[in-house]
Enzyme design. Structure first.
Site, PDB file in Angstrom:
ATOM      1  N   SER A 116       1.149  -1.468  -0.340  1.00  0.00           N
ATOM      2  CA  SER A 116      -0.126   0.203  -0.152  1.00  0.00           C
ATOM      3  C   SER A 116       0.467   0.852   0.058  1.00  0.00           C
ATOM      4  CB  SER A 116      -0.919  -0.112   1.128  1.00  0.00           C
ATOM      5  OG  SER A 116      -1.891   1.179   1.642  1.00  0.00           O
ATOM      6  N   HIS A 117       0.849   1.975   0.647  1.00  0.00           N
ATOM      7  CA  HIS A 117       0.915   3.610   0.475  1.00  0.00           C
ATOM      8  C   HIS A 117       3.151   3.641   1.867  1.00  0.00           C
ATOM      9  CE1 HIS A 117      -1.026   2.045   4.217  1.00  0.00           C
ATOM     10  NE2 HIS A 117      -0.384   3.259   5.737  1.00  0.00           N
ATOM     11  N   ASP A 280      -2.214   6.362  -3.399  1.00  0.00           N
ATOM     12  CA  ASP A 280      -0.785   6.029  -2.132  1.00  0.00           C
ATOM     13  C   ASP A 280      -0.249   4.937  -3.531  1.00  0.00           C
ATOM     14  OD1 ASP A 280      -3.093   4.499  -2.495  1.00  0.00           O
ATOM     15  OD2 ASP A 280      -2.212   3.207  -0.772  1.00  0.00           O
ATOM     16  N   ASP A 282      -0.988   2.040  -3.646  1.00  0.00           N
ATOM     17  CA  ASP A 282      -2.130   1.062  -4.712  1.00  0.00           C
ATOM     18  C   ASP A 282      -2.750   1.588  -5.421  1.00  0.00           C
ATOM     19  OD1 ASP A 282      -2.097   0.686  -2.399  1.00  0.00           O
ATOM     20  OD2 ASP A 282      -3.419  -0.866  -2.313  1.00  0.00           O
ATOM     21  N   ASP A 284      -5.428   2.860  -4.164  1.00  0.00           N
ATOM     22  CA  ASP A 284      -7.000   3.122  -2.971  1.00  0.00           C
ATOM     23  C   ASP A 284      -7.319   4.474  -2.184  1.00  0.00           C
ATOM     24  OD1 ASP A 284      -5.082   1.973  -1.345  1.00  0.00           O
ATOM     25  OD2 ASP A 284      -6.039   0.481  -0.873  1.00  0.00           O
ATOM     26  N   ARG A 285      -5.737   4.818  -1.837  1.00  0.00           N
ATOM     27  CA  ARG A 285      -6.550   6.297  -1.156  1.00  0.00           C
ATOM     28  C   ARG A 285      -6.319   7.308  -1.615  1.00  0.00           C
ATOM     29  NH1 ARG A 285      -2.828   5.808   4.696  1.00  0.00           N
ATOM     30  NH2 ARG A 285      -3.807   3.290   5.561  1.00  0.00           N
ATOM     31  N   LYS A 379     -11.687   0.524  -0.856  1.00  0.00           N
ATOM     32  CA  LYS A 379     -11.421   2.229  -1.225  1.00  0.00           C
ATOM     33  C   LYS A 379     -10.763   2.499  -2.547  1.00  0.00           C
ATOM     34  CE  LYS A 379      -7.952   2.271   1.679  1.00  0.00           C
ATOM     35  NZ  LYS A 379      -7.533   1.482   3.327  1.00  0.00           N
TER      36      LYS A 379
HETATM   37  C1  G1P Z   1      -4.111   2.056   8.857  1.00  0.00           C
HETATM   38  C2  G1P Z   1      -5.557   3.125   8.561  1.00  0.00           C
HETATM   39  C3  G1P Z   1      -6.864   1.846   8.087  1.00  0.00           C
HETATM   40  C4  G1P Z   1      -6.839   1.287   6.504  1.00  0.00           C
HETATM   41  C5  G1P Z   1      -5.371   0.597   6.486  1.00  0.00           C
HETATM   42  C6  G1P Z   1      -4.912  -0.829   5.440  1.00  0.00           C
HETATM   43  O1  G1P Z   1      -4.717   0.387   8.997  1.00  0.00           O
HETATM   44  O2  G1P Z   1      -5.581   3.456   9.547  1.00  0.00           O
HETATM   45  O3  G1P Z   1      -7.669   2.466   8.587  1.00  0.00           O
HETATM   46  O4  G1P Z   1      -8.030   0.423   6.611  1.00  0.00           O
HETATM   47  O5  G1P Z   1      -4.101   1.397   6.991  1.00  0.00           O
HETATM   48  O6  G1P Z   1      -4.936   1.176   4.644  1.00  0.00           O
HETATM   49  P1  G1P Z   1      -3.876   0.671  10.715  1.00  0.00           P
HETATM   50  O7  G1P Z   1      -2.532   1.301  10.450  1.00  0.00           O
HETATM   51  O8  G1P Z   1      -4.703   2.182  11.528  1.00  0.00           O
HETATM   52  O9  G1P Z   1      -3.586  -0.315  11.676  1.00  0.00           O
HETATM   53 ZN    ZN Z   2      -3.328   1.612  -0.057  1.00  0.00          ZN
END
Ligand code: G1P
Ligand code: ZN
Length: 546
Positions: A116-117, A280, A282, A284-285, A379
């Site tokens: 992801s990010h 981000d 991938d 989705d954000r 998302k």
């Molecule tokens: C974080 C975000 C959460 C999201 C997840 C995946 O998780 O807070 O809302 O669904 O990344 O993108 P966390 O690191 O808080 O467990």
């Molecule tokens: Zn992501």
């Protein structure tokens, strides 16, 4: 060609996946240790329903390790009896586009290669996410089965195959298994064209409205160029950092004010554009910015809900909405006014899956820059950007005006999240368990701006399948509707990340243009003192403030 299946015995047990998580996210180097990736894939292929004779979607955000992993998945998929693997040119597939592909091709699920990010590259992170046949992150029951499978894994099997070239579209055959390489952008773009009025947005972009999008050298580059520059005729160069790079150009592909600060500066300080957005790693954000105006994601969900009737794909109205528990209550106020249900779920997109599948909700979102709808089961960053553009075009206005009018109508839920990253894991868990003992004693007492009405650890009973998910974060709720939530992150890869979520509701429209950190200062001081954050973490300030 006869291909032979090989079985490899594991000498070290695989213990890394946490129960209840729909994937695995670790350093790239960890994923390169012998048998590591293969062990997790074996657990997925043994557990995912329908593998024998089924179709699987595979792709990723293009980070270091993407093509290697796709090749390993092919060789293992062939050994496990899959009929077909659908992947994409250069293995590029955003998470929402993967979700759509799984659904439209009736696949048994998908494997999405992304952390992801989190930063990528040889020294960054890699990840494997598992999605089910509904296109969403593997549900709790499946993740638990994958986890139990990893616990007793003794061997994995594969078929040795020559390296598959992902350079162009086409079909290939590996023994009994077909490999279909498709353009990962096309189907997704068509889905967007069905939901939004591209002609209207295109005309709006031609007016006195300047637009900029930052793909952060990650997966959305090719999607954004096709959508914004080719189809909506935004000037060439409107998509910044549009080429997916293995290490995202050394940046942290997380669209927030800290990691997308160049974009934030263009909009908030230099005020050079009418609208700016970023996605981000991938895809989705999303982060949405107006000229001199940051839209916090909780407010964004509320604005999309209040204006959904202006979007062709949602013109028939919304079934309901959902937000994760730490997300602000801004959307609740809109749902109440338009008379639809608003559900509160634990953090993580997978909890929206049942509600979406049961058609209980149409839109949903999280404070962590995630917004989406029933069009896929993830998302969706670019979808959110298009949703905003559609609203702006239809109302012929600016982001700042929309926000001001929204707060005037509904009041403002001032909101901020304070993250303390890379905290010593033991210190973080001590801090959390101390607070868990302290908070229930606050009920009925004065705290920060009001009297504590409720202090507990959030539990969730899924309204569709009645499954129970416990200990999802400490909440302190005051009689003036203020809320403080404390959680430990489930996605960090270094030490622990402590997240403090702060919310305060101000109904007076004249009071809606203040700095959130100032409005929230009493809540911030009170929780810092109660949790002894500086003493316990050794940090005087959060590493990220959103
Ligand atoms: C974080 C975000 C959460 C999201 C997840 C995946 O998780 O807070 O809302 O669904 O990344 O993108 P966390 O690191 O808080 O467990
Ligand atoms: Zn992501």
């Amino acid at each position: 060609m006869t291909l032979t299946k090989r079985t490899i015995k594991l000498t070290t047990p695989f213990t890394d996946q946490k129960p209840g998580t729909s994937g695995l996210r670790k350093s790239s180097s960890q994923f390169e240790t012998p048998h590591y990736l293969e062990s997790f894939l074996e657990a997925i292929l043994r557990t995912l329903p329908g593998v024998d004779g089924g179709t699987l979607v595979v792709g990723g955000d293009g980070r270091y390790g993407n093509e290697r992993a796709i090749n390993i998945i092919m060789s293992m998929a062939a050994a496990h009896g899959l009929k077909k693997v659908i992947t994409t040119t250069n293995g590029i597939l955003s998470t929402p586009a993967a979700s759509h592909l799984i659904r439209s091709r009736k696949a048994i699920g998908g494997i999405i290669l992304s952390a992801s990010h989190n930063p990528g590259g040889r020294n960054g992170d890699f990840g494997v996410k598992v999605n089910g046949s509904n296109g969403g992150p593997a549900a709790e029951a499946l993740t638990n089965s994958i986890y139990s499978c990893t616990q007793k894994l003794e061997e994995y099997s594969l078929i040795d195959i020559p390296k598959i070239s992902l350079q162009s579209q086409g079909n290939q055959q590996i023994g009994e298994m077909k490999v279909e390489i498709v353009d990962g952008v096309e189907d997704y773009v068509v889905l967007m064209q069905n939901l939004f009025d591209f002609d209207l947005i295109q005309n709006f972009l031609l007016q006195d409205f300047s637009f900029i999008f930052d793909a952060m050298n990650a997966v959305t580059g090719p999607y954004a160029k096709r959508i914004f520059e080719d189809l909506l005729n935004a000037p060439k160069g409107s998509v910044l950092n549009g080429l997916p790079l293995e290490d995202f150009g050394g940046s942290h592909p997380d669209p927030n004010l800290t990691y997308a600060k160049d974009l934030a500066e263009l909009l908030l300080t230099k005020k050079q554009y009418s609208f700016g957005a970023a996605c981000d790693g991938d895809g989705d954000r999303n982060m949405v910015l107006g000229k001199g105006c940051f839209v916090n994601p909780s407010d964004s969900l509320a604005v999309l809900t209040a204006n959904a009737h202006l979007v062709p794909g949602y013109a028939d109205g919304l079934k309901g909405v959902a937000r994760s528990m730490p997300t602000s209550s801004a959307v609740d106020a809109v749902a109440k006014k338009i008379g639809i249900n608003c559900f509160e779920t634990p953090t993580g997109w997978k909890f929206f899956g049942n509600l979406l599948d049961a058609n209980e909700i149409t839109l949903c979102g999280e404070e962590s820059f995630g917004t989406g709808s029933n069009h896929v089961r993830e998302k969706d960053g670019l979808w959110a950007v298009l949703f905003w553009l559609q609203i702006l075009a239809k109302r012929n206005t600016s982001v700042e005006e929309i926000m001001h009018e929204h707060w005037t109508e509904y009041g403002r839920h001032y909101y901020s999240r304070h993250d303390y990253e890379e905290v010593d894991s033991e210190a973080a868990s001590d801090l959390y368990s101390n607070l868990e003992k302290l908070t229930p004693k606050l009920v009925g007492k004065q705290f920060a701006t009001g009297t504590v009405m409720l202090a507990d650890n959030f539990n969730y009973k899924d309204p569709i399948d009645n499954s129970l998910t416990t200990n999802q974060g400490l909440r302190i709720i005051l009689d003036d509707s203020s809320r403080i939530i404390i959680r430990l992150s489930g996605t960090g890869t270094k030490g622990a990340t402590l997240r403090i979520y702060l919310e305060r509701y101000i109904s007076n429209p004249g009071e809606t243009r203040k700095n959130p950190q100032i409005v929230l200062s009493d809540l911030i001081t009170s929780i810092n003192n109660l949790a002894e954050i500086p003493k316990m973490t050794g940090m005087n300030a959060p590493t990220v403030i959103t």
